[in-house]
Design a protein around this motif. Structure first.
Motif, PDB file in Angstrom:
ATOM      1  N   CYS A  81       0.850  -1.190   0.000  1.00  0.00           N
ATOM      2  CA  CYS A  81       0.000   0.000   0.000  1.00  0.00           C
ATOM      3  C   CYS A  81       0.881   1.235   0.000  1.00  0.00           C
ATOM      4  O   CYS A  81       1.913   1.285   0.655  1.00  0.00           O
ATOM      5  N   MET A  82       0.451   2.251  -0.747  1.00  0.00           N
ATOM      6  CA  MET A  82       1.234   3.474  -0.893  1.00  0.00           C
ATOM      7  C   MET A  82       0.893   4.530   0.160  1.00  0.00           C
ATOM      8  O   MET A  82       1.502   5.582   0.196  1.00  0.00           O
ATOM      9  N   HIS A  83      -0.108   4.266   0.956  1.00  0.00           N
ATOM     10  CA  HIS A  83      -0.519   5.223   1.993  1.00  0.00           C
ATOM     11  C   HIS A  83      -0.624   6.633   1.440  1.00  0.00           C
ATOM     12  O   HIS A  83      -0.035   7.586   1.955  1.00  0.00           O
ATOM     13  N   CYS A  84      -1.421   6.719   0.374  1.00  0.00           N
ATOM     14  CA  CYS A  84      -1.624   7.987  -0.324  1.00  0.00           C
ATOM     15  C   CYS A  84      -2.173   9.051   0.630  1.00  0.00           C
ATOM     16  O   CYS A  84      -3.016   8.763   1.473  1.00  0.00           O
ATOM     17  N   ALA A  87      -6.116   9.514  -0.530  1.00  0.00           N
ATOM     18  CA  ALA A  87      -6.322   8.063  -0.675  1.00  0.00           C
ATOM     19  C   ALA A  87      -7.716   7.763  -1.210  1.00  0.00           C
ATOM     20  O   ALA A  87      -8.713   7.979  -0.523  1.00  0.00           O
ATOM     21  N   GLY A  88      -7.778   7.253  -2.435  1.00  0.00           N
ATOM     22  CA  GLY A  88      -9.063   6.913  -3.044  1.00  0.00           C
ATOM     23  C   GLY A  88      -9.845   5.916  -2.205  1.00  0.00           C
ATOM     24  O   GLY A  88     -11.065   5.998  -2.105  1.00  0.00           O
ATOM     25  N   CYS A  89      -9.145   4.979  -1.596  1.00  0.00           N
ATOM     26  CA  CYS A  89      -9.812   3.946  -0.804  1.00  0.00           C
ATOM     27  C   CYS A  89     -10.548   4.556   0.387  1.00  0.00           C
ATOM     28  O   CYS A  89     -11.674   4.170   0.688  1.00  0.00           O
ATOM     29  N   VAL A 106      -2.595   4.605   6.211  1.00  0.00           N
ATOM     30  CA  VAL A 106      -3.982   4.285   5.891  1.00  0.00           C
ATOM     31  C   VAL A 106      -4.246   2.890   6.452  1.00  0.00           C
ATOM     32  O   VAL A 106      -3.763   1.889   5.936  1.00  0.00           O
ATOM     33  N   CYS A 123      -8.646   2.532  -5.752  1.00  0.00           N
ATOM     34  CA  CYS A 123      -7.212   2.573  -5.462  1.00  0.00           C
ATOM     35  C   CYS A 123      -6.417   2.622  -6.767  1.00  0.00           C
ATOM     36  O   CYS A 123      -6.575   1.737  -7.610  1.00  0.00           O
ATOM     37  N   PRO A 124      -5.574   3.626  -6.919  1.00  0.00           N
ATOM     38  CA  PRO A 124      -4.792   3.713  -8.162  1.00  0.00           C
ATOM     39  C   PRO A 124      -3.770   2.590  -8.285  1.00  0.00           C
ATOM     40  O   PRO A 124      -3.209   2.392  -9.362  1.00  0.00           O
ATOM     41  N   PHE A 125      -3.496   1.897  -7.194  1.00  0.00           N
ATOM     42  CA  PHE A 125      -2.422   0.898  -7.205  1.00  0.00           C
ATOM     43  C   PHE A 125      -2.923  -0.538  -7.039  1.00  0.00           C
ATOM     44  O   PHE A 125      -2.124  -1.445  -6.814  1.00  0.00           O
ATOM     45  N   VAL A 127      -4.456  -2.165  -4.608  1.00  0.00           N
ATOM     46  CA  VAL A 127      -3.876  -2.720  -3.386  1.00  0.00           C
ATOM     47  C   VAL A 127      -4.842  -3.525  -2.508  1.00  0.00           C
ATOM     48  O   VAL A 127      -4.516  -4.657  -2.140  1.00  0.00           O
ATOM     49  N   PRO A 128      -6.006  -3.002  -2.141  1.00  0.00           N
ATOM     50  CA  PRO A 128      -6.803  -3.751  -1.162  1.00  0.00           C
ATOM     51  C   PRO A 128      -7.168  -5.160  -1.653  1.00  0.00           C
ATOM     52  O   PRO A 128      -7.400  -5.375  -2.833  1.00  0.00           O
ATOM     53  N   LYS A 138      -4.943  -5.224   3.902  1.00  0.00           N
ATOM     54  CA  LYS A 138      -3.853  -4.594   3.154  1.00  0.00           C
ATOM     55  C   LYS A 138      -2.796  -4.127   4.134  1.00  0.00           C
ATOM     56  O   LYS A 138      -3.026  -4.134   5.346  1.00  0.00           O
TER      57      LYS A 138
END
Ligand code: SF4
Ligand code: SF4
Ligand code: SF4
Lengths: 256, 201
Positions: A81-84, A87-89, A106, A123-125, A127-128, A138
Protein backbone atom coordinates in the motif's frame (compact mmCIF):
# COMPACT_ATOMS: atom_id res chain seq x y z
CA UNK A 1 -0.53 21.19 -0.76
CA UNK A 2 -1.69 18.42 1.41
CA UNK A 3 1.75 16.99 2.08
CA UNK A 4 2.69 20.12 3.99
CA UNK A 5 -0.32 19.80 6.24
CA UNK A 6 0.97 16.92 8.29
CA UNK A 7 4.35 18.06 9.48
CA UNK A 8 5.16 14.85 11.25
CA UNK A 9 4.03 12.61 8.47
CA UNK A 10 5.90 9.32 8.44
CA UNK A 11 6.79 7.23 5.45
CA UNK A 12 8.52 4.14 4.21
CA UNK A 13 11.27 4.87 1.76
CA UNK A 14 11.82 2.02 -0.67
CA UNK A 15 15.10 1.97 -2.54
CA UNK A 16 14.62 -0.85 -5.09
CA UNK A 17 18.24 -0.55 -6.20
CA UNK A 18 19.33 -1.68 -2.74
CA UNK A 19 16.90 -4.58 -2.59
CA UNK A 20 18.41 -8.05 -2.94
CA UNK A 21 15.08 -9.81 -3.31
CA UNK A 22 15.46 -11.86 -0.13
CA UNK A 23 11.80 -11.41 0.77
CA UNK A 24 12.54 -11.14 4.47
CA UNK A 25 10.00 -8.29 4.41
CA UNK A 26 7.30 -10.64 3.16
CA UNK A 27 8.05 -13.06 5.96
CA UNK A 28 8.26 -10.38 8.64
CA UNK A 29 4.94 -8.93 7.58
CA UNK A 30 3.27 -12.32 7.72
CA UNK A 31 4.77 -12.97 11.09
CA UNK A 32 3.72 -9.67 12.64
CA UNK A 33 0.25 -9.80 11.16
CA UNK A 34 -0.17 -13.53 11.78
CA UNK A 35 -1.11 -14.18 8.19
CA UNK A 36 -1.45 -17.75 6.95
CA UNK A 37 0.68 -19.23 4.20
CA UNK A 38 -0.66 -19.23 0.69
CA UNK A 39 -0.45 -22.29 -1.50
CA UNK A 40 0.91 -21.31 -4.87
CA UNK A 41 2.29 -23.07 -7.91
CA UNK A 42 5.63 -22.53 -9.52
CA UNK A 43 5.03 -20.33 -12.50
CA UNK A 44 8.60 -19.86 -13.51
CA UNK A 45 9.41 -16.81 -11.44
CA UNK A 46 10.69 -16.10 -8.00
CA UNK A 47 7.72 -13.84 -7.47
CA UNK A 48 5.69 -15.68 -4.90
CA UNK A 49 2.85 -15.23 -4.18
CA UNK A 50 2.26 -13.86 -7.67
CA UNK A 51 0.27 -10.88 -6.49
CA UNK A 52 -0.77 -9.06 -3.34
CA UNK A 53 -3.27 -11.20 -1.48
CA UNK A 54 -5.38 -11.15 1.64
CA UNK A 55 -2.51 -12.97 3.36
CA UNK A 56 0.25 -11.05 1.57
CA UNK A 57 0.32 -7.34 2.37
CA UNK A 58 3.61 -6.87 0.57
CA UNK A 59 5.37 -8.75 -2.18
CA UNK A 60 8.61 -8.42 -4.03
CA UNK A 61 7.85 -7.99 -7.68
CA UNK A 62 10.59 -9.54 -9.82
CA UNK A 63 11.10 -8.29 -13.32
CA UNK A 64 13.64 -9.13 -15.94
CA UNK A 65 14.50 -6.30 -18.27
CA UNK A 66 16.83 -6.27 -21.27
CA UNK A 67 20.19 -4.76 -20.55
CA UNK A 68 22.85 -3.94 -23.12
CA UNK A 69 23.74 -6.79 -25.47
CA UNK A 70 22.26 -10.15 -24.53
CA UNK A 71 22.18 -9.30 -20.89
CA UNK A 72 19.27 -9.26 -18.55
CA UNK A 73 18.82 -7.26 -15.40
CA UNK A 74 16.84 -8.70 -12.56
CA UNK A 75 14.95 -6.00 -10.69
CA UNK A 76 13.23 -6.23 -7.33
CA UNK A 77 10.45 -3.98 -6.26
CA UNK A 78 8.59 -4.05 -2.98
CA UNK A 79 4.89 -3.64 -3.67
CA UNK A 80 2.59 -2.62 -0.87
CA UNK A 81 0.00 0.00 0.00
CA UNK A 82 1.23 3.47 -0.89
CA UNK A 83 -0.52 5.22 1.99
CA UNK A 84 -1.62 7.99 -0.32
CA UNK A 85 -2.28 11.39 1.18
CA UNK A 86 -5.24 11.65 -1.18
CA UNK A 87 -6.32 8.06 -0.67
CA UNK A 88 -9.06 6.91 -3.04
CA UNK A 89 -9.81 3.95 -0.80
CA UNK A 90 -10.53 6.17 2.20
CA UNK A 91 -12.57 8.55 0.07
CA UNK A 92 -14.88 5.90 -1.29
CA UNK A 93 -15.19 3.61 1.74
CA UNK A 94 -18.85 3.88 2.80
CA UNK A 95 -18.37 2.29 6.19
CA UNK A 96 -15.52 4.33 7.60
CA UNK A 97 -13.48 1.12 7.90
CA UNK A 98 -10.50 2.70 6.15
CA UNK A 99 -8.98 5.62 7.96
CA UNK A 100 -5.85 7.69 8.33
CA UNK A 101 -3.71 7.61 11.42
CA UNK A 102 -1.82 10.55 12.89
CA UNK A 103 1.35 9.29 11.19
CA UNK A 104 -0.35 9.29 7.79
CA UNK A 105 -0.83 5.52 7.61
CA UNK A 106 -3.98 4.28 5.89
CA UNK A 107 -5.21 1.62 8.27
CA UNK A 108 -8.45 -0.34 8.45
CA UNK A 109 -10.93 -1.46 11.04
CA UNK A 110 -11.90 -4.96 10.00
CA UNK A 111 -15.07 -5.01 12.09
CA UNK A 112 -16.47 -2.01 10.28
CA UNK A 113 -15.75 -3.24 6.77
CA UNK A 114 -18.96 -4.21 4.96
CA UNK A 115 -17.10 -6.01 2.19
CA UNK A 116 -18.40 -3.79 -0.60
CA UNK A 117 -15.04 -3.93 -2.42
CA UNK A 118 -15.33 -0.33 -3.52
CA UNK A 119 -11.90 0.47 -2.10
CA UNK A 120 -9.99 -1.58 -4.63
CA UNK A 121 -11.83 0.10 -7.49
CA UNK A 122 -10.83 3.52 -6.16
CA UNK A 123 -7.21 2.57 -5.46
CA UNK A 124 -4.79 3.71 -8.16
CA UNK A 125 -2.42 0.90 -7.20
CA UNK A 126 -4.79 -2.08 -6.99
CA UNK A 127 -3.88 -2.72 -3.39
CA UNK A 128 -6.80 -3.75 -1.16
CA UNK A 129 -7.58 -7.46 -1.00
CA UNK A 130 -10.37 -9.33 0.77
CA UNK A 131 -10.18 -12.23 3.16
CA UNK A 132 -12.37 -15.33 3.35
CA UNK A 133 -15.20 -13.32 4.86
CA UNK A 134 -14.93 -10.63 2.20
CA UNK A 135 -13.34 -8.14 4.61
CA UNK A 136 -10.61 -5.75 3.56
CA UNK A 137 -6.95 -6.51 4.15
CA UNK A 138 -3.85 -4.59 3.15
CA UNK A 139 -0.63 -3.14 4.44
CA UNK A 140 -1.43 -0.73 7.27
CA UNK A 141 2.09 0.65 7.67
CA UNK A 142 2.22 -1.29 10.93
CA UNK A 143 0.16 1.48 12.48
CA UNK A 144 0.14 -0.49 15.73
CA UNK A 145 3.94 -0.61 15.85
CA UNK A 146 4.70 2.90 14.66
CA UNK A 147 2.22 4.41 17.11
CA UNK A 148 4.43 2.86 19.79
CA UNK A 149 7.68 4.12 18.38
CA UNK A 150 8.68 0.90 16.63
CA UNK A 151 9.63 0.46 13.00
CA UNK A 152 7.25 -1.41 10.71
CA UNK A 153 8.04 -5.14 10.79
CA UNK A 154 9.18 -5.26 7.17
CA UNK A 155 11.53 -2.31 7.66
CA UNK A 156 12.91 -3.74 10.86
CA UNK A 157 13.89 -6.94 9.13
CA UNK A 158 15.25 -5.54 5.87
CA UNK A 159 18.98 -6.35 5.86
CA UNK A 160 20.08 -3.86 3.20
CA UNK A 161 18.32 -0.64 3.99
CA UNK A 162 16.14 -0.99 0.90
CA UNK A 163 13.27 -0.29 3.27
CA UNK A 164 13.59 2.65 5.61
CA UNK A 165 11.05 4.18 7.90
CA UNK A 166 11.00 7.63 9.37
CA UNK A 167 10.04 11.22 8.97
CA UNK A 168 8.77 11.57 5.42
CA UNK A 169 10.39 14.90 4.62
CA UNK A 170 13.72 13.78 6.06
CA UNK A 171 13.72 10.51 4.15
CA UNK A 172 13.09 12.36 0.90
CA UNK A 173 15.80 14.93 1.64
CA UNK A 174 18.38 12.29 2.46
CA UNK A 175 17.55 10.25 -0.62
CA UNK A 176 17.97 13.30 -2.81
CA UNK A 177 21.31 14.08 -1.22
CA UNK A 178 22.38 10.52 -1.87
CA UNK A 179 21.83 11.10 -5.55
CA UNK A 180 18.42 9.57 -6.15
CA UNK A 181 16.99 11.70 -8.89
CA UNK A 182 13.45 10.42 -8.98
CA UNK A 183 11.44 10.21 -5.78
CA UNK A 184 8.36 8.37 -6.93
CA UNK A 185 5.41 9.45 -4.84
CA UNK A 186 6.89 12.70 -3.62
CA UNK A 187 3.95 14.57 -5.08
CA UNK A 188 1.66 11.96 -6.61
CA UNK A 189 -1.78 11.94 -5.00
CA UNK A 190 -0.62 14.81 -2.79
CA UNK A 191 2.29 12.70 -1.69
CA UNK A 192 2.55 8.97 -1.02
CA UNK A 193 3.48 7.46 2.30
CA UNK A 194 5.51 4.82 0.48
CA UNK A 195 8.11 6.77 -1.43
CA UNK A 196 10.40 5.06 -3.92
CA UNK A 197 13.92 6.31 -4.62
CA UNK A 198 15.22 5.73 -8.13
CA UNK A 199 18.17 6.78 -10.21
CA UNK A 200 16.42 5.41 -13.28
CA UNK A 201 12.99 5.51 -14.80
CA UNK A 202 10.49 4.12 -12.25
CA UNK A 203 8.69 2.52 -15.19
CA UNK A 204 11.67 0.21 -15.64
CA UNK A 205 10.83 -1.35 -12.29
CA UNK A 206 7.16 -1.62 -13.15
CA UNK A 207 5.96 1.44 -11.28
CA UNK A 208 2.69 2.84 -12.48
CA UNK A 209 2.95 6.08 -14.43
CA UNK A 210 0.75 8.99 -13.38
CA UNK A 211 -1.28 7.16 -10.76
CA UNK A 212 -4.71 8.69 -10.33
CA UNK A 213 -7.99 7.99 -8.61
CA UNK A 214 -10.66 7.01 -11.20
CA UNK A 215 -12.42 10.12 -12.46
CA UNK A 216 -15.86 8.80 -11.55
CA UNK A 217 -14.75 8.55 -7.92
CA UNK A 218 -13.38 12.10 -7.99
CA UNK A 219 -16.59 13.37 -9.62
CA UNK A 220 -18.70 11.56 -7.08
CA UNK A 221 -16.69 12.94 -4.17
CA UNK A 222 -16.42 16.52 -5.41
CA UNK A 223 -19.88 16.99 -6.86
CA UNK A 224 -22.41 14.27 -6.14
CA UNK A 225 -21.78 14.05 -2.41
CA UNK A 226 -22.18 17.78 -1.79
CA UNK A 227 -25.08 17.92 -4.25
CA UNK A 228 -27.05 15.39 -2.23
CA UNK A 229 -26.89 17.70 0.78
CA UNK A 230 -27.43 20.89 -1.20
CA UNK A 231 -30.35 19.26 -3.01
CA UNK A 232 -32.04 18.13 0.16
CA UNK A 233 -31.36 21.38 2.00
CA UNK A 234 -32.41 23.48 -0.97
CA UNK A 235 -35.71 21.68 -1.38
CA UNK A 236 -36.53 21.90 2.32
CA UNK A 237 -35.66 25.60 2.30
CA UNK A 238 -37.71 26.19 -0.85
CA UNK A 239 -40.69 24.44 0.73
CA UNK A 240 -40.39 26.60 3.84
CA UNK A 241 -40.19 29.77 1.76
CA UNK A 242 -43.16 28.68 -0.33
CA UNK A 243 -45.19 27.93 2.76
CA UNK A 244 -44.47 31.32 4.29
CA UNK A 245 -44.57 33.47 1.17
CA UNK A 246 -47.36 31.88 -0.84
CA UNK A 247 -48.97 29.47 1.54
CA UNK A 248 -50.97 26.30 1.10
CA UNK A 249 -53.93 25.76 -1.16
CA UNK A 250 -57.06 26.76 0.67
CA UNK A 251 -60.52 25.35 0.20
CA UNK A 252 -62.09 28.64 -0.90
CA UNK A 253 -59.65 29.29 -3.71
CA UNK A 254 -60.39 25.96 -5.25
CA UNK A 255 -63.76 27.16 -6.41
CA UNK A 256 -63.49 27.87 -10.03
CA UNK B 1 -70.73 13.04 7.53
CA UNK B 2 -69.96 14.32 4.14
CA UNK B 3 -70.28 11.83 1.35
CA UNK B 4 -66.95 10.22 0.64
CA UNK B 5 -65.48 8.79 -2.51
CA UNK B 6 -62.70 6.23 -2.70
CA UNK B 7 -59.63 7.67 -4.34
CA UNK B 8 -57.11 4.99 -3.41
CA UNK B 9 -57.76 1.31 -2.96
CA UNK B 10 -56.65 -0.40 0.22
CA UNK B 11 -53.77 -2.17 -1.45
CA UNK B 12 -52.67 1.14 -2.96
CA UNK B 13 -52.63 2.82 0.44
CA UNK B 14 -50.74 -0.06 2.05
CA UNK B 15 -48.27 -0.24 -0.80
CA UNK B 16 -47.75 3.52 -0.76
CA UNK B 17 -46.63 3.38 2.86
CA UNK B 18 -44.39 0.39 2.26
CA UNK B 19 -42.80 2.32 -0.58
CA UNK B 20 -42.54 5.48 1.50
CA UNK B 21 -41.20 3.71 4.58
CA UNK B 22 -38.57 1.75 2.70
CA UNK B 23 -37.62 4.84 0.71
CA UNK B 24 -37.04 6.92 3.83
CA UNK B 25 -35.16 4.11 5.52
CA UNK B 26 -32.95 3.76 2.45
CA UNK B 27 -32.44 7.52 2.30
CA UNK B 28 -31.36 7.75 5.92
CA UNK B 29 -29.02 4.78 5.72
CA UNK B 30 -27.80 6.07 2.36
CA UNK B 31 -26.81 9.38 3.91
CA UNK B 32 -25.19 7.47 6.75
CA UNK B 33 -22.99 5.61 4.24
CA UNK B 34 -22.19 8.76 2.29
CA UNK B 35 -21.12 10.79 5.29
CA UNK B 36 -20.13 8.09 7.79
CA UNK B 37 -22.85 9.06 10.25
CA UNK B 38 -21.90 6.84 13.15
CA UNK B 39 -24.85 7.90 15.26
CA UNK B 40 -27.09 6.47 12.54
CA UNK B 41 -25.18 3.22 12.07
CA UNK B 42 -25.11 2.71 15.83
CA UNK B 43 -28.93 2.83 15.81
CA UNK B 44 -28.75 -0.29 13.69
CA UNK B 45 -26.13 -1.87 15.90
CA UNK B 46 -23.23 -1.17 13.59
CA UNK B 47 -22.47 -0.51 9.99
CA UNK B 48 -22.62 -4.18 8.98
CA UNK B 49 -26.22 -4.59 10.13
CA UNK B 50 -27.02 -1.24 8.56
CA UNK B 51 -25.75 -2.63 5.27
CA UNK B 52 -28.09 -5.62 5.57
CA UNK B 53 -30.99 -3.30 6.38
CA UNK B 54 -30.09 -1.12 3.41
CA UNK B 55 -29.79 -4.08 1.03
CA UNK B 56 -32.98 -5.82 2.08
CA UNK B 57 -34.81 -2.51 2.42
CA UNK B 58 -33.83 -2.03 -1.19
CA UNK B 59 -35.46 -5.32 -2.12
CA UNK B 60 -38.68 -4.26 -0.38
CA UNK B 61 -38.54 -0.86 -2.10
CA UNK B 62 -37.97 -2.49 -5.46
CA UNK B 63 -40.92 -4.90 -5.14
CA UNK B 64 -43.14 -2.13 -3.82
CA UNK B 65 -42.17 0.14 -6.72
CA UNK B 66 -43.02 -2.59 -9.21
CA UNK B 67 -46.37 -3.15 -7.51
CA UNK B 68 -47.15 0.58 -7.56
CA UNK B 69 -47.02 0.56 -11.33
CA UNK B 70 -50.45 -1.04 -11.51
CA UNK B 71 -51.84 1.98 -9.69
CA UNK B 72 -50.13 4.88 -11.39
CA UNK B 73 -48.18 3.94 -14.48
CA UNK B 74 -51.02 4.22 -17.00
CA UNK B 75 -52.15 7.63 -15.74
CA UNK B 76 -48.58 8.87 -15.61
CA UNK B 77 -48.26 8.56 -19.36
CA UNK B 78 -51.50 10.35 -20.27
CA UNK B 79 -51.53 14.11 -20.63
CA UNK B 80 -54.29 16.28 -22.13
CA UNK B 81 -54.66 19.98 -22.98
CA UNK B 82 -55.66 20.87 -19.42
CA UNK B 83 -52.48 19.27 -18.19
CA UNK B 84 -50.40 21.54 -20.38
CA UNK B 85 -52.38 24.51 -19.13
CA UNK B 86 -51.67 23.29 -15.58
CA UNK B 87 -47.96 23.65 -16.26
CA UNK B 88 -48.49 27.20 -17.56
CA UNK B 89 -50.06 28.25 -14.28
CA UNK B 90 -47.56 26.15 -12.32
CA UNK B 91 -50.43 24.23 -10.81
CA UNK B 92 -51.52 27.35 -8.96
CA UNK B 93 -48.65 26.93 -6.57
CA UNK B 94 -46.97 30.23 -7.33
CA UNK B 95 -50.10 32.32 -6.99
CA UNK B 96 -53.53 31.59 -5.60
CA UNK B 97 -55.12 33.99 -8.06
CA UNK B 98 -54.59 32.05 -11.27
CA UNK B 99 -57.26 29.76 -12.59
CA UNK B 100 -56.16 26.14 -12.38
CA UNK B 101 -57.67 24.03 -15.21
CA UNK B 102 -59.91 21.08 -14.30
CA UNK B 103 -57.93 18.00 -13.38
CA UNK B 104 -58.42 14.28 -13.64
CA UNK B 105 -57.45 11.93 -10.85
CA UNK B 106 -53.88 13.18 -10.81
CA UNK B 107 -52.39 16.46 -11.88
CA UNK B 108 -49.48 16.39 -14.32
CA UNK B 109 -47.06 17.34 -11.55
CA UNK B 110 -47.96 14.16 -9.74
CA UNK B 111 -47.71 12.17 -12.94
CA UNK B 112 -44.27 13.51 -13.71
CA UNK B 113 -43.23 12.93 -10.13
CA UNK B 114 -44.25 9.33 -10.47
CA UNK B 115 -42.31 8.92 -13.69
CA UNK B 116 -39.25 10.46 -12.06
CA UNK B 117 -39.56 8.00 -9.18
CA UNK B 118 -39.96 5.09 -11.59
CA UNK B 119 -36.94 6.08 -13.65
CA UNK B 120 -34.75 6.93 -10.66
CA UNK B 121 -36.15 3.92 -8.82
CA UNK B 122 -35.23 1.50 -11.57
CA UNK B 123 -31.79 3.09 -11.85
CA UNK B 124 -31.15 2.98 -8.11
CA UNK B 125 -32.46 -0.59 -7.83
CA UNK B 126 -30.44 -1.97 -10.72
CA UNK B 127 -27.28 -0.19 -9.60
CA UNK B 128 -27.92 -1.35 -6.05
CA UNK B 129 -28.11 -4.94 -7.21
CA UNK B 130 -25.04 -4.25 -9.32
CA UNK B 131 -23.04 -3.25 -6.24
CA UNK B 132 -24.45 -6.15 -4.32
CA UNK B 133 -23.88 -8.95 -6.81
CA UNK B 134 -21.37 -7.76 -9.39
CA UNK B 135 -18.70 -6.42 -7.08
CA UNK B 136 -16.03 -8.71 -8.47
CA UNK B 137 -16.21 -6.71 -11.70
CA UNK B 138 -14.50 -3.40 -10.93
CA UNK B 139 -15.99 -1.47 -13.84
CA UNK B 140 -19.53 -2.68 -13.10
CA UNK B 141 -18.98 -1.75 -9.48
CA UNK B 142 -17.82 1.78 -10.28
CA UNK B 143 -20.60 2.27 -12.83
CA UNK B 144 -23.21 1.06 -10.34
CA UNK B 145 -21.74 3.30 -7.68
CA UNK B 146 -22.07 6.42 -9.81
CA UNK B 147 -25.55 5.55 -11.11
CA UNK B 148 -26.70 4.79 -7.57
CA UNK B 149 -25.51 8.19 -6.39
CA UNK B 150 -26.99 10.16 -9.29
CA UNK B 151 -30.36 8.47 -8.73
CA UNK B 152 -30.02 9.17 -5.02
CA UNK B 153 -29.85 12.89 -5.76
CA UNK B 154 -33.07 12.70 -7.77
CA UNK B 155 -34.69 11.05 -4.75
CA UNK B 156 -33.43 13.52 -2.16
CA UNK B 157 -34.82 16.36 -4.27
CA UNK B 158 -38.08 14.78 -5.46
CA UNK B 159 -39.23 13.02 -2.31
CA UNK B 160 -39.22 16.06 0.03
CA UNK B 161 -41.18 18.04 -2.61
CA UNK B 162 -43.74 15.21 -2.69
CA UNK B 163 -43.93 15.12 1.09
CA UNK B 164 -44.41 18.89 1.30
CA UNK B 165 -47.07 18.98 -1.41
CA UNK B 166 -48.82 16.00 0.11
CA UNK B 167 -48.99 17.50 3.58
CA UNK B 168 -48.47 21.16 4.43
CA UNK B 169 -49.02 22.63 0.97
CA UNK B 170 -52.31 20.82 0.39
CA UNK B 171 -54.17 20.32 3.66
CA UNK B 172 -56.37 17.26 3.53
CA UNK B 173 -54.20 15.33 1.08
CA UNK B 174 -52.47 13.23 3.70
CA UNK B 175 -55.82 11.91 4.94
CA UNK B 176 -56.53 10.53 1.47
CA UNK B 177 -53.36 8.50 1.57
CA UNK B 178 -54.19 7.30 5.07
CA UNK B 179 -57.78 6.22 4.47
CA UNK B 180 -58.01 6.04 0.70
CA UNK B 181 -61.16 8.19 0.89
CA UNK B 182 -61.80 11.82 0.09
CA UNK B 183 -64.94 13.96 0.48
CA UNK B 184 -67.00 13.88 -2.70
CA UNK B 185 -67.50 17.67 -2.70
CA UNK B 186 -63.83 18.26 -2.60
CA UNK B 187 -63.20 15.66 -5.26
CA UNK B 188 -65.71 17.37 -7.53
CA UNK B 189 -63.78 20.60 -7.20
CA UNK B 190 -60.27 19.22 -7.40
CA UNK B 191 -60.70 16.30 -9.76
CA UNK B 192 -63.83 17.09 -11.82
CA UNK B 193 -62.74 15.03 -14.80
CA UNK B 194 -62.07 12.00 -12.67
CA UNK B 195 -65.42 12.27 -10.87
CA UNK B 196 -67.16 12.60 -14.22
CA UNK B 197 -65.32 9.59 -15.51
CA UNK B 198 -66.47 7.48 -12.57
CA UNK B 199 -70.02 8.79 -13.07
CA UNK B 200 -70.58 10.65 -9.81
CA UNK B 201 -71.09 14.03 -11.40
S1 SF4 C 1 -2.40 2.69 -2.33
FE1 SF4 C 1 -4.54 2.20 -2.56
S2 SF4 C 1 -5.06 1.16 -0.66
FE2 SF4 C 1 -3.13 2.24 -0.28
S3 SF4 C 1 -3.76 4.25 0.53
FE3 SF4 C 1 -3.53 4.50 -1.68
S4 SF4 C 1 -5.63 4.18 -2.41
FE4 SF4 C 1 -5.56 3.31 -0.38
S1 SF4 D 1 -14.61 -3.24 1.23
FE1 SF4 D 1 -14.55 -2.56 3.38
S2 SF4 D 1 -12.79 -1.20 3.54
FE2 SF4 D 1 -13.25 -1.46 1.34
S3 SF4 D 1 -14.59 0.29 0.84
FE3 SF4 D 1 -15.94 -1.43 1.37
S4 SF4 D 1 -16.32 -1.16 3.55
FE4 SF4 D 1 -14.54 0.11 3.08
S1 SF4 E 1 4.42 -1.90 6.99
FE1 SF4 E 1 3.71 -3.61 8.23
S2 SF4 E 1 1.81 -4.21 7.25
FE2 SF4 E 1 2.91 -2.96 5.76
S3 SF4 E 1 4.10 -4.42 4.55
FE3 SF4 E 1 5.43 -3.75 6.21
S4 SF4 E 1 5.13 -5.27 7.80
FE4 SF4 E 1 3.43 -5.50 6.38
Amino acid sequence: MANDTSKNRKAILVTPEACIGCRACQVACKSWNQLPAIKTTNNGTYQNPPDLASAAYNIIQYSEVPFKENLVRWLFLSRRCMHCEDAGCVTICPSGALYKTAEGAVAFDRDKCIGCKLCVTACPFDVPRYDGEGKVTKCHLCFDRIANGMDPACVKTCPTGALKYGDRAELIDTAKKEGYTTLYGENDLHGLGSVYAFKEEPKLYGMKENPAIPSSVVFWHNYLKPLSLIGLGGVVAAAAVHYLAIGPHKEKEEEV
Amino acid sequence: MAEMVRKSSVDEVVNHWILAGSCILLGITGFAFLFHLEWVSSLFGGVNTMKEVHNWGGVVFCLSLLYSMRHYLKDAFEYDADDWQWFKVAGGYLSHKVKVPPMGKYNPGQKLYYLAIVVAGIAIALSGFGMWFLKEDASMLLLSHIVHNVAFIIFVIAVPVHIYLGTLANPGTLQIMLTGMMPLNEAKKKHPKWIKAVGKM
